[in-house]
Design a protein around this motif. Sequence first.
Motif, PDB file in Angstrom:
ATOM      1  N   LEU A 553       3.021 -11.723  -2.014  1.00  0.00           N
ATOM      2  CA  LEU A 553       2.204 -11.678  -3.221  1.00  0.00           C
ATOM      3  C   LEU A 553       1.089 -10.648  -3.089  1.00  0.00           C
ATOM      4  O   LEU A 553       0.818  -9.874  -4.006  1.00  0.00           O
ATOM      5  CB  LEU A 553       1.634 -13.070  -3.499  1.00  0.00           C
ATOM      6  N   LEU A 554       0.439 -10.637  -1.928  1.00  0.00           N
ATOM      7  CA  LEU A 554      -0.636  -9.660  -1.697  1.00  0.00           C
ATOM      8  C   LEU A 554      -0.082  -8.240  -1.720  1.00  0.00           C
ATOM      9  O   LEU A 554      -0.721  -7.333  -2.278  1.00  0.00           O
ATOM     10  CB  LEU A 554      -1.313  -9.951  -0.350  1.00  0.00           C
ATOM     11  N   ARG A 555       1.079  -8.047  -1.101  1.00  0.00           N
ATOM     12  CA  ARG A 555       1.668  -6.709  -1.136  1.00  0.00           C
ATOM     13  C   ARG A 555       1.959  -6.281  -2.565  1.00  0.00           C
ATOM     14  O   ARG A 555       1.738  -5.124  -2.945  1.00  0.00           O
ATOM     15  CB  ARG A 555       2.949  -6.684  -0.304  1.00  0.00           C
ATOM     16  N   GLY A 556       2.441  -7.219  -3.376  1.00  0.00           N
ATOM     17  CA  GLY A 556       2.708  -6.886  -4.771  1.00  0.00           C
ATOM     18  C   GLY A 556       1.437  -6.527  -5.527  1.00  0.00           C
ATOM     19  O   GLY A 556       1.419  -5.582  -6.322  1.00  0.00           O
ATOM     20  N   GLN A 557       0.350  -7.263  -5.263  1.00  0.00           N
ATOM     21  CA  GLN A 557      -0.915  -6.946  -5.925  1.00  0.00           C
ATOM     22  C   GLN A 557      -1.422  -5.575  -5.500  1.00  0.00           C
ATOM     23  O   GLN A 557      -1.934  -4.799  -6.322  1.00  0.00           O
ATOM     24  CB  GLN A 557      -1.949  -8.031  -5.594  1.00  0.00           C
ATOM     25  N   ILE A 558      -1.299  -5.264  -4.206  1.00  0.00           N
ATOM     26  CA  ILE A 558      -1.726  -3.944  -3.733  1.00  0.00           C
ATOM     27  C   ILE A 558      -0.912  -2.852  -4.414  1.00  0.00           C
ATOM     28  O   ILE A 558      -1.455  -1.818  -4.836  1.00  0.00           O
ATOM     29  CB  ILE A 558      -1.579  -3.875  -2.195  1.00  0.00           C
TER      30      ILE A 558
END
Length: 799
Positions: A553-558
Amino acid sequence: MRVLRSALDKLAFDRVIEALAERAATPLGRERAAAVTPTASDEAIELAFERTDEVLRGDDLSLGGVEDVRPLVERVREGSVLDGREILAIAYTMDSAATVRRAIAQGDRPRLRELAEAMSSFDGVLRLVREQLDTQGEVRDDATPKLREIRRRLQPLRGRIRERLAQLLAQHSQHVQDPIVTLRRDRYVIPIKASAQARVPGIVVDTSDSGQTVFLEPAPVVPMNNELVLLEFEERDEVRRILIALGQRVAFEPGLEPTLVALSELDLALASARLARDWNLTRPELADGLPVHLPDARHPLVEDCVANDVLLAGTDGGERLMVVTGPNAGGKTVLLKTLGLAVVMAHAGLFVAAGGRSGREGRPRRVRLPRIGTLLTDIGDEQSIEASLSTYAAHLTNLRRIVDTAGPDTLVLIDELGSGTDPDEGAALSQAILEVLVERGALGLVTTHLAPLKVFASRTSGVRNAAMRFDVDDLAPTFELAIGQPGRSYALAIARRIGLDERLLQRAETLLGPEGARLERLLETLERQREALQRELDEARTSGERALAEAALLRGQIERLREREAELLSEAAEKADALLRDTLQRATQLRRTAREAPDQRGKALEAIQALRRETRQQARASANVGAEDGGGRREERASRQRSGTAPARDPIRPGAQVRVASYGAEGPVLEVRGDTVVVQLGLLKVEVARREVTPRKTEVPERKRGGGAGPGVPAATGFPRELNVRGERVEGAIEAIRDYLREAHALKLESVRILHGKGTGALRDAVRQYLRDEKLVARFEDAVPFEGGHGVTVAYLRT
């Protein structure tokens, strides 16, 4: 692999072969599938795996039209004559093989291509069949010159015979039974009343069932009928000669037999792939010395079978023998047969029912099996009245063969070891047998209920305990394998759960003795500990998966933030382009005012100076913002350059301004293709060798979509020297050219370029006709070849 037929029957291998044959598309494939056995060579097994893999990875192949034509071929070789339909059956099989051959040749499947290369194209023989037979299998009229001549004479002769008979029917109408012309015994006749037979000269060929009608061949028609019969004999003999020659041609075609063999092998590969797809099978790694590693192994013939991991060590040491215990009907025998069937299928060149997926990304789990030289089994009750063998004696016969044959390359499968006799003696003999198997390094899976064998497995190196789990609360087996601990019989637990008298249970525990009671309690404790550890492991896996999901999820937000950053930069660039265009237009207007209105020149020049100051201030503000926002990125790029990780910029790259010596012209680089470069020279794109290109100091900035003035923008005025009207209608193009020429003339340009393209020439002719009548144009001409040629008109304006 050596294995008895009886062992294959116990493992239900014949049902697997039946399922394989059902998925074959041709009789050749079904026959080949029925011949599959686990006795194949190592090379044949690997070849079968690779063919099945290639079928699964590529497009489907159709074997429609392929028949088993071997009986027809054999008849020809024995001297029989095939009819046209039978010859067509062979030809259709040849044609289908050629189609399959072409389909395989178009793909990148080397093992299947080997089969295709073994097939022939049959172009010559198929052309001959098409020339001599029609789609119904009848010999064509033009099959040979002789047959064409015979049939050319036959049809008119039949017509003359019918015409003459029609005349005779009319002539003898009072004696005719029915006014029709018919055939009797291959001769044309007319039906005459029996009472009037003598009044019509001719030969009686046949009579009706009632005797009231005779079928008479009139005398005038006899010679023509005789000629017709002779021609029909010639036709029959010529057709027979053609069919004999054509049948021998197709039957003795050199490539037919290897093609049929290749088709049967191809159909087997297609059937194996369909079986793997329908049963969710996996290709195993099969090699000497590998361990038995069957993750998520299941019996393919058991509906909704619970999958279990079956693990045994390889020849490099470890636990090669597994002793499985647990309650009756708990799945021990199914587990044993699952391993046996997987080994047999793998050694027959078939994929196996194992190898699920693991992890969040669903990576396939490797399926590994060692090469087995001999499969030894003792499964089920083999009591024989005829051979005077009891159940236990039959088991002992199998066990003796196992002990005599076992070695490092053998797999031993024993179901219910030690059953059928006194438990103490059976346990002692069973332990001795297991000790021999361990000593000889055999692979094996043994099921039993005997408690001493559980203790033996826990204390002996090379032997592993395992158990089939049981849900005491529900009184039902779970069919799950727990490796590393012995299983319980659950007899007393089940009896207590269903409410058997407690006094009976206590008496049973007393008779069981302290050692047996302690063993049962120990097993119960171990089972509870294992369940607790399993819960903790499940929780840890859940936490790990949750952490991986949050990281994703964090990678997607980045990534979304980076995309937003790119969008903002793009929007800023578009705004800058718009500002630049607006500034250029204002500057152009002010210069035009300065030229055309002398009284306004002073104000126009002041406005131009103010515009320059405003532009400089905006540029400095943008630079400061860019420095603040991009400082970190510039520092990062500088750091990469200092550390040597940033790639050096190639002077010859897209956007770079270069000079092409062979053309004597300059232009921007559009694309770099290894040792060649695509350069835009005016309107002409050229591809030249990299060594012919010399980089220049200035670069042409990459044009953004929907913005920029193009390559023809003068630096002084911002007015484009080229107008593109390609694709416009004539009226719209002329209107645009009229406005364009007036503005160019007002700016005192010497010449402009009008890009109209070549196409059909209609737009070019219309443009040039307008330029001839335009007073602002002094003359016009084609552009030079490397700047557009006939597709561009250069117009020179009047001063």
